[in-house]
Design an enzyme around this catalytic site. Structure first.
Site, PDB file in Angstrom:
ATOM      1  N   LYS A  89      -3.797  -2.047  -1.131  1.00 32.69           N
ATOM      2  CA  LYS A  89      -2.928  -3.216  -0.993  1.00 32.69           C
ATOM      3  C   LYS A  89      -3.658  -4.481  -1.459  1.00 32.69           C
ATOM      4  O   LYS A  89      -3.053  -5.371  -2.073  1.00 32.69           O
ATOM      5  CB  LYS A  89      -2.463  -3.371   0.456  1.00 32.69           C
ATOM      6  CG  LYS A  89      -1.534  -4.566   0.722  1.00 32.69           C
ATOM      7  CD  LYS A  89      -0.184  -4.437   0.023  1.00 32.69           C
ATOM      8  CE  LYS A  89       0.684  -5.689   0.173  1.00 32.69           C
ATOM      9  NZ  LYS A  89       1.316  -5.843   1.475  1.00 32.69           N
ATOM     10  N   THR A  96      -0.246  -5.270   6.580  1.00 25.38           N
ATOM     11  CA  THR A  96      -1.354  -5.542   5.665  1.00 25.38           C
ATOM     12  C   THR A  96      -2.463  -6.171   6.492  1.00 25.38           C
ATOM     13  O   THR A  96      -2.312  -7.255   7.043  1.00 25.38           O
ATOM     14  CB  THR A  96      -0.925  -6.492   4.538  1.00 25.38           C
ATOM     15  OG1 THR A  96       0.062  -5.843   3.744  1.00 25.38           O
ATOM     16  CG2 THR A  96      -2.114  -6.870   3.655  1.00 25.38           C
ATOM     17  N   LYS A 135      -2.581 -15.094   4.263  1.00 25.77           N
ATOM     18  CA  LYS A 135      -3.282 -14.128   5.115  1.00 25.77           C
ATOM     19  C   LYS A 135      -3.853 -12.990   4.264  1.00 25.77           C
ATOM     20  O   LYS A 135      -5.015 -12.611   4.399  1.00 25.77           O
ATOM     21  CB  LYS A 135      -2.302 -13.589   6.168  1.00 25.77           C
ATOM     22  CG  LYS A 135      -2.900 -12.621   7.184  1.00 25.77           C
ATOM     23  CD  LYS A 135      -2.590 -11.172   6.880  1.00 25.77           C
ATOM     24  CE  LYS A 135      -1.114 -10.861   7.051  1.00 25.77           C
ATOM     25  NZ  LYS A 135      -0.829  -9.416   6.831  1.00 25.77           N
TER      26      LYS A 135
END
Lengths: 269, 269
Positions: A148, A73, A216
């Site tokens: 995502k 990701t 993150k």
């Protein structure tokens, strides 16, 4: 299959099942048709795929016609940059972040969100089908990362609602089992309620998906949404709350440890 | 069955099926064993059940041994007060807010969250079973309202995540159908994603559950959580966003109209 990772010990189960060990990403890539990458941050992605210009990167070591699938990701903009750099060498670079956690990976039940060249996606699909059960091509390079980001935005809101609701229920003196029976069948239902509420109620805060990884991901969503001129206050709030967990040394717990950040808060007046 | 409501027209389908019309809550209650109440706000609950001391309230008109079931989403503290006032007259007052919307009500598929005296709950259960499929007794008077507050807290977080995610997806140029395919099967799944995302994507913002009712419910959650010494920033954010909808004349739209409040926001810098 040829594998490498920074902590060699972690590759042992694969080696025992026949995978060959390589000392570096470049050594993995020599002669490969498809290289899968899954690392921590966009900085790691840049280092492993693009390398430092001295032959350390996957991209530099691949022959024209090969493909890279980046399962990390990461940011849509880096995905687009790497796809462009790959195209200049005749290498397809796909962004393919996943959802489903360690359980989904073990059971080959991941949702894989793909961005990149259609021909390369079709060529890699038989391999992707071995890893996941929901394989969707979202568009050009970066689109998988955007999908995502959508996924993590949904999760952020649901986790806030879940953890605030359970803290409220506890403080109100309600029986947790009765509350879950009442709220699980209707408009409040969610994957998180079904799967994470029982863990919270038994004080099992092990990951699942670790807080520091989610921080993150939320940072990527905030940077991208800001770049697109959007203000997403729910994602901002989640970012703030999850950073509070990291600040309290709880970054290795699962995302449902968010209950702790809610419990710590006190009313303004 | 004897019925009344402020707008007589709305009772017509019941009258046509055999219900008898009464001119007031007190007239409904005369001789009744069980009276169900479902009105708008805690103030309305107070007026209809407790009345003004001149015989206008349901409680004043009931004989000892009767029961009142208040289906309104109201405050736990008012529920406790009315139960105490009822006990002084030998009348049981149950708080029994519901979840499941107009569709759940029509299909007798409501989730009913009950607080109050156990004997009265057991006595009313055959009637409640005709109205819902998830009937849970949460504890003493007010507990049903607390459970509903938990439900609405879950919904608040999920709706923020849903609407921010769809606005992000739109701005990123993703195909909505592909995104829903990617995110619906995993950790981002929710009732709201399944049922409301398609309506948002087809720009159908009709309720479902109206914004102005949800603002009332969120106000109850905020007041109760503050009284219990809790700070719930997600509920506060939802309250702020939904009030923005009301301020823009969108209080009669469904809760999924929250996309409009997100779309209106601009980054701070």
């Amino acid at each position: 299959m040829v594998v490498t990772t920074r902590t060699a010990e972690r590759a042992r189960p694969l080696i025992e099942r026949g995978a060959r060990w390589a000392e570096s990403p470049a050594e993995v890539s020599a002669g490969a048709l498809v290289v899968g990458v899954m690392v921590g941050t966009p900085t790691d992605v840049q280092a492993v795929i693009a390398g430092d210009g001295t032959g350390t990167g996957v991209l530099e070591a691949l022959a024209p016609g090969a493909a890279i699938i980046d399962f990390t990701t990461s940011t849509p903009s880096l995905a687009a940059e790497l796809a462009t750099a790959g195209a200049e060498r005749g290498v397809s670079v796909l962004d393919a972040p996943v959802s489903g956690g360690d359980v989904g990976a073990r059971n080959a039940a991941l949702s894989i969100m793909i961005g990149g060249d259609t021909v390369a996606v079709d060529r890699c699909r038989p391999l992707l089908d071995r890893l996941g059960h929901t394989i969707v091509h979202h568009g050009p390079a970066g689109s998988g990362q955007h999908a995502k980001a959508v996924n993590q935005t949904l999760v952020a809101g649901t986790m806030i609602g879940l953890c605030e609701a359970l803290v409220y229920a506890h403080r109100a003196g309600l029986d947790p089992g009765s509350v879950l029976a009442s709220v699980s069948g209707g408009a409040a239902a969610s994957w998180s309620l079904t799967n994470l509420a029982p863990r919270i109620l038994s004080d099992d805060l092990a990951p699942g998906f670790a807080v520091r990884h989610f921080v993150k991901d939320l940072g990527i969503v905030l940077a991208e949404s800001s770049r697109m001129g959007l203000d997403l206050p729910g994602v901002q709030l989640a970012d703030e709350l999850y950073r509070d967990l990291v600040a309290h040394g709880e970054g290795e717990l699962g995302t449902h440890a968010l209950v702790r950040a809610i419990e710590r808060r006190v009313p303004h007046r």
